[in-house]
Design an enzyme around this catalytic site. Sequence first.
Site, short mmCIF file in Angstrom:
data_model
loop_
_atom_site.label_atom_id
_atom_site.label_comp_id
_atom_site.label_asym_id
_atom_site.label_seq_id
_atom_site.Cartn_x
_atom_site.Cartn_y
_atom_site.Cartn_z
NE ARG A 165 -6.37 3.14 9.19
CZ ARG A 165 -6.98 4.17 8.61
NH1 ARG A 165 -8.24 4.09 8.30
NH2 ARG A 165 -6.32 5.28 8.36
CE1 TYR A 191 -2.28 1.83 -1.12
CE2 TYR A 191 -1.04 0.83 -2.91
CZ TYR A 191 -2.25 1.18 -2.35
OH TYR A 191 -3.41 0.90 -3.01
CE1 TYR A 214 5.64 10.91 -17.74
CE2 TYR A 214 7.44 9.35 -17.98
CZ TYR A 214 6.13 9.63 -17.62
OH TYR A 214 5.32 8.63 -17.17
CD GLU A 259 -2.51 -24.62 -12.25
OE1 GLU A 259 -3.26 -25.33 -12.94
OE2 GLU A 259 -1.33 -24.94 -11.97
CB ALA A 283 2.70 27.77 -12.91
CE LYS A 327 7.03 0.66 -5.80
NZ LYS A 327 5.81 1.31 -5.37
CB CYS A 385 5.58 3.99 -9.31
SG CYS A 385 4.32 5.23 -9.03
CB THR A 431 5.58 11.61 -7.08
OG1 THR A 431 5.41 12.91 -6.54
CG2 THR A 431 5.89 10.62 -5.96
CB CYS A 432 4.91 8.09 -10.90
SG CYS A 432 4.97 6.45 -11.60
CD GLU A 434 5.10 -0.03 -2.42
OE1 GLU A 434 4.23 -0.44 -3.19
OE2 GLU A 434 5.61 1.10 -2.54
CG HIS A 448 -0.50 -27.58 -14.36
ND1 HIS A 448 -0.82 -27.35 -13.05
CD2 HIS A 448 0.29 -28.68 -14.39
CE1 HIS A 448 -0.26 -28.29 -12.30
NE2 HIS A 448 0.43 -29.10 -13.09
CD GLU A 475 7.43 19.21 -12.31
OE1 GLU A 475 6.24 18.86 -12.36
OE2 GLU A 475 8.06 19.32 -11.23
CB SER A 514 1.38 10.35 -13.68
OG SER A 514 2.52 9.78 -13.10
P1 NDP Z 1 -0.96 5.62 3.42
O1 NDP Z 1 -2.07 6.59 3.57
O2 NDP Z 1 -1.11 4.43 2.56
O3 NDP Z 1 -0.49 5.12 4.86
C1 NDP Z 1 -0.14 6.02 5.88
C2 NDP Z 1 0.33 5.22 7.06
O4 NDP Z 1 0.83 6.11 8.04
C3 NDP Z 1 -0.77 4.41 7.72
O5 NDP Z 1 -0.25 3.20 8.16
C4 NDP Z 1 -1.18 5.32 8.89
O6 NDP Z 1 -1.68 4.59 9.98
C5 NDP Z 1 0.17 5.90 9.27
N1 NDP Z 1 0.07 7.16 9.98
C6 NDP Z 1 -0.46 8.34 9.56
N2 NDP Z 1 -0.32 9.28 10.50
C7 NDP Z 1 0.31 8.71 11.54
C8 NDP Z 1 0.72 9.17 12.82
N3 NDP Z 1 0.53 10.43 13.19
N4 NDP Z 1 1.33 8.31 13.64
C9 NDP Z 1 1.54 7.03 13.27
N5 NDP Z 1 1.17 6.52 12.08
C10 NDP Z 1 0.57 7.35 11.22
O7 NDP Z 1 0.26 6.55 2.98
P2 NDP Z 1 1.61 6.26 2.23
O8 NDP Z 1 2.45 7.41 2.62
O9 NDP Z 1 2.12 4.88 2.47
O10 NDP Z 1 1.20 6.34 0.71
C11 NDP Z 1 0.40 7.44 0.23
C12 NDP Z 1 -0.42 7.02 -0.95
O11 NDP Z 1 0.42 6.91 -2.07
C13 NDP Z 1 -1.06 5.64 -0.84
O12 NDP Z 1 -2.27 5.65 -0.13
C14 NDP Z 1 -1.24 5.27 -2.26
O13 NDP Z 1 -2.43 5.85 -2.74
C15 NDP Z 1 -0.03 5.91 -2.93
N6 NDP Z 1 1.03 4.90 -3.15
C16 NDP Z 1 0.79 3.86 -3.98
C17 NDP Z 1 1.75 2.90 -4.21
C18 NDP Z 1 1.45 1.75 -5.11
O14 NDP Z 1 0.51 1.82 -5.87
N7 NDP Z 1 2.20 0.65 -5.03
C19 NDP Z 1 3.05 2.99 -3.58
C20 NDP Z 1 3.20 4.12 -2.71
C21 NDP Z 1 2.22 5.03 -2.52
P3 NDP Z 1 -3.24 4.24 10.11
O15 NDP Z 1 -3.52 3.13 9.18
O16 NDP Z 1 -3.37 3.89 11.54
O17 NDP Z 1 -3.96 5.51 9.75
#
Ligand code: NDP
Length: 455
Positions: free
Chosen positions: A201, A174, A96, A436, A112, A48, A45, A39-40, A178, A431, A32, A12
């Site tokens: 979190r 995320y 693309y 709303e 590269a 998914k 995205c 990825t997207c 999902e 409505h 590339e 992207s």
């Molecule tokens: P995230 O960083 O969102 O979440 C990682 C998860 O893995 C958390 O729940 C974390 O727990 C857990 N985790 C990490 N290490 C361990 C471990 N050793 N043991 C157990 N649990 C663990 O990562 P994602 O892979 O879901 O996504 C990466 C990024 O990609 C996102 O942050 C986002 O920016 C992007 N994304 C966006 C989307 C969208 O816009 N819809 C969709 C998919 C990805 P804890 O919370 O305890 O640290």
Amino acid sequence: MDFDLFVIGGGSAGVRCARIAAGHGARVGVAEERFWGGTCVNIGCVPKKLLVQAGEYGAWADDAAGFGWTIIKEKHDWPALIAAKDREITRLEGIYRKLLNNAGATIFDARATFIDPHTLDVGGKRVTAEKIVIATGGHPERPPIPGAELGIISDDAFFLKQMPERIIVCGSGYIAVEFAGIFQALGAETHLVYRQPLPLRGFDHDMRESLAEALAAQGVILHPRCPLGKLEAAGEKRILTFGDNEKLSADLVFFATGRKPNTSGLGLDKAGVAVNASGAVVVSSKRQTSQPHIFAIGDVTDHINLTPVATAEGHALADTLFGGNPREVSLRNVPSAVFSTPPISTVGLTEEEASAMGPVDVYVTKFTPMRHNLSGRNRKTTMKLIVDQATQKVVGAHMLGEDAPEIIQGIAIAVVMGATKQDFDRTIGIHPTAAEEFVTLRTRTRVAGVAKAAE
Ligand code: NDP
């Protein structure tokens, strides 16, 4: 120099930067090694969301009975869905590639790597460039537990040959929430194992609570407060040990435990480009690395890892370097969505963040959407506004519920413009919609952050 600009990575960020720079008249090369769109488009995205939509069709078929329809639902055909998804992704990847060609960029289907600060090895060929952009993205990271290699990651999930009967999804970010929604909706018994008390979190507490309820209502089996132990194979099955030595067998274990920037093996040391402890390229607000003529954009810098942020950065950088329009992308009030089932979408501050800065008025509403009074589906919508008490500006808007991302995109414009609660209140609602509610939230639920004000 062979090029004015060479972009490493056709995702992207990279495609947008290369395309806009070429449009400004720069001589642009772009490499590339895997697939255009990154990825997207290929393993993120876009596919998914198609899988999420596939799940929703199944739910609608069930819900239709409440509206007088008799629909006989057969088992979901996973290979047919994957084949349809693959056709669509191939089409998009072609677009693309065409966009870059039409813009006049020189395309390299190759990896590269840096030889020195101005020279790259591109698939065995030496290429020189005045300016270089690193846009190599990131990759899923398995957790550091024994047997982690026996689990799958999101890259694999898009190409499974068949739908598992039982799957364990690990993590609650995320990707985990999902995919838990996708697998459950398409017929798998789905377990979500995560170490926090609530999923997602960093999101607003009310949204996290509502999401846990929504996942459970959908049928996902939740295992909160469960650190991961180890993964073992028993024939074709996988046995995950987690929490207090609990063991669970499944057909698949899916690690959605975070992503890491793609910086290893790029020769960044030869280019004098610094990375931080997690391997992300260190950049200034102008996306400049420690080497002034080398820039980095998108997930490789690991700040806000979202496609629209990456494309905005790529565009702004191209305008700055070659378009005579120097500008930076603001990372304040970036809206985002989690395509859980139903989705969450949000813009601005969480209640926890806002109330740490001072007193805020909090408005929350939770209701059964009209449709589900007839469908009988146990699915609620939660909506929330956070208003700075001193200025009455809406500093956060959050929603869990159907169409949340479509609704929050519009709300985000108001928040970015600095709209006040009064601006929301004087807007006439549409409505009957869920949206709303955002303009009819009259009764304050609570005040938060007062302690801060008293200091
Ligand atoms: P995230 O960083 O969102 O979440 C990682 C998860 O893995 C958390 O729940 C974390 O727990 C857990 N985790 C990490 N290490 C361990 C471990 N050793 N043991 C157990 N649990 C663990 O990562 P994602 O892979 O879901 O996504 C990466 C990024 O990609 C996102 O942050 C986002 O920016 C992007 N994304 C966006 C989307 C969208 O816009 N819809 C969709 C998919 C990805 P804890 O919370 O305890 O640290």
